[in-house]
Design a protein around this motif. Structure first.
Motif, PDB file in Angstrom:
ATOM      1  N   TYR A  14      53.799 -31.872 -33.459  1.00 60.32           N
ATOM      2  CA  TYR A  14      54.183 -31.289 -34.738  1.00 60.32           C
ATOM      3  C   TYR A  14      55.695 -31.134 -34.829  1.00 60.32           C
ATOM      4  O   TYR A  14      56.408 -31.261 -33.847  1.00 60.32           O
ATOM      5  CB  TYR A  14      53.503 -29.937 -34.969  1.00 60.32           C
ATOM      6  CG  TYR A  14      53.582 -28.979 -33.811  1.00 60.32           C
ATOM      7  CD1 TYR A  14      54.704 -28.200 -33.585  1.00 60.32           C
ATOM      8  CD2 TYR A  14      52.504 -28.836 -32.938  1.00 60.32           C
ATOM      9  CE1 TYR A  14      54.763 -27.307 -32.530  1.00 60.32           C
ATOM     10  CE2 TYR A  14      52.551 -27.945 -31.882  1.00 60.32           C
ATOM     11  CZ  TYR A  14      53.691 -27.187 -31.681  1.00 60.32           C
ATOM     12  OH  TYR A  14      53.747 -26.303 -30.626  1.00 60.32           O
ATOM     13  N   PRO A  55      57.845 -36.337 -34.242  1.00 54.61           N
ATOM     14  CA  PRO A  55      57.868 -34.874 -34.417  1.00 54.61           C
ATOM     15  C   PRO A  55      58.600 -34.228 -33.243  1.00 54.61           C
ATOM     16  O   PRO A  55      58.585 -34.755 -32.129  1.00 54.61           O
ATOM     17  CB  PRO A  55      56.383 -34.502 -34.420  1.00 54.61           C
ATOM     18  CG  PRO A  55      55.696 -35.729 -34.920  1.00 54.61           C
ATOM     19  CD  PRO A  55      56.490 -36.869 -34.336  1.00 54.61           C
ATOM     20  N   THR A  90      55.068 -28.421 -39.461  1.00 52.04           N
ATOM     21  CA  THR A  90      54.517 -29.449 -40.348  1.00 52.04           C
ATOM     22  C   THR A  90      54.058 -30.608 -39.466  1.00 52.04           C
ATOM     23  O   THR A  90      54.351 -30.645 -38.266  1.00 52.04           O
ATOM     24  CB  THR A  90      55.557 -29.951 -41.367  1.00 52.04           C
ATOM     25  OG1 THR A  90      56.655 -30.533 -40.659  1.00 52.04           O
ATOM     26  CG2 THR A  90      56.047 -28.831 -42.269  1.00 52.04           C
ATOM     27  N   GLU A  91      53.392 -31.544 -40.057  1.00 50.27           N
ATOM     28  CA  GLU A  91      52.947 -32.770 -39.375  1.00 50.27           C
ATOM     29  C   GLU A  91      52.095 -32.486 -38.136  1.00 50.27           C
ATOM     30  O   GLU A  91      52.153 -33.214 -37.146  1.00 50.27           O
ATOM     31  CB  GLU A  91      54.145 -33.644 -39.003  1.00 50.27           C
ATOM     32  CG  GLU A  91      54.988 -34.069 -40.188  1.00 50.27           C
ATOM     33  CD  GLU A  91      56.194 -34.886 -39.773  1.00 50.27           C
ATOM     34  OE1 GLU A  91      56.038 -35.798 -38.947  1.00 50.27           O
ATOM     35  OE2 GLU A  91      57.286 -34.595 -40.284  1.00 50.27           O
TER      36      GLU A  91
END
Length: 106
Positions: A14, A55, A90-91
């Motif tokens: 992430y 990430p 995020t992600e």
């Protein structure tokens, strides 16, 4: 984890939000990691990507067997933890791989 023959690694990937870095660190240390330990997982590594398109966090948790993973994925606490984690990142994604001691895994 001594026996790597039957172990599994759960890899979390992430992007930590810069504006929430301190709160993220507190949440992970005080809540996420202890909860994962209670469910049979140990932190194996934490990587930070300082440059590039990946990430910026890769976190590995290891466990002894598939049943531990299955129990985790069926546990409401797992969903709650990740929902809370997504307040800081995020992600978010995760995957399961066979544990290989001393090998960088993505």
């Amino acid at each position: 984890m001594e026996d790597s023959a039957s172990g599994l690694k759960l890899l979390l990937s992430y992007e930590v939000l810069d504006t929430k870095l301190q709160a993220y660190q507190q949440f992970v240390i005080q809540q996420y990691v202890p909860a994962m330990q209670m469910m049979g997982f140990q932190v194996s590594e934490v990587w930070h990507t300082a440059y590039g398109e990946a990430p910026n966090r890769l976190v590995g948790f290891v466990c002894r067997d598939r049943q531990t993973v299955d129990d985790l994925l069926d546990n409401e606490m797992w969903l709650t933890l990740n929902s809370q984690l997504e307040e800081y990142v995020t992600e978010f994604s995760y995957k399961l791989v066979p544990y290989q001691r001393g090998v960088f895994q993505m």
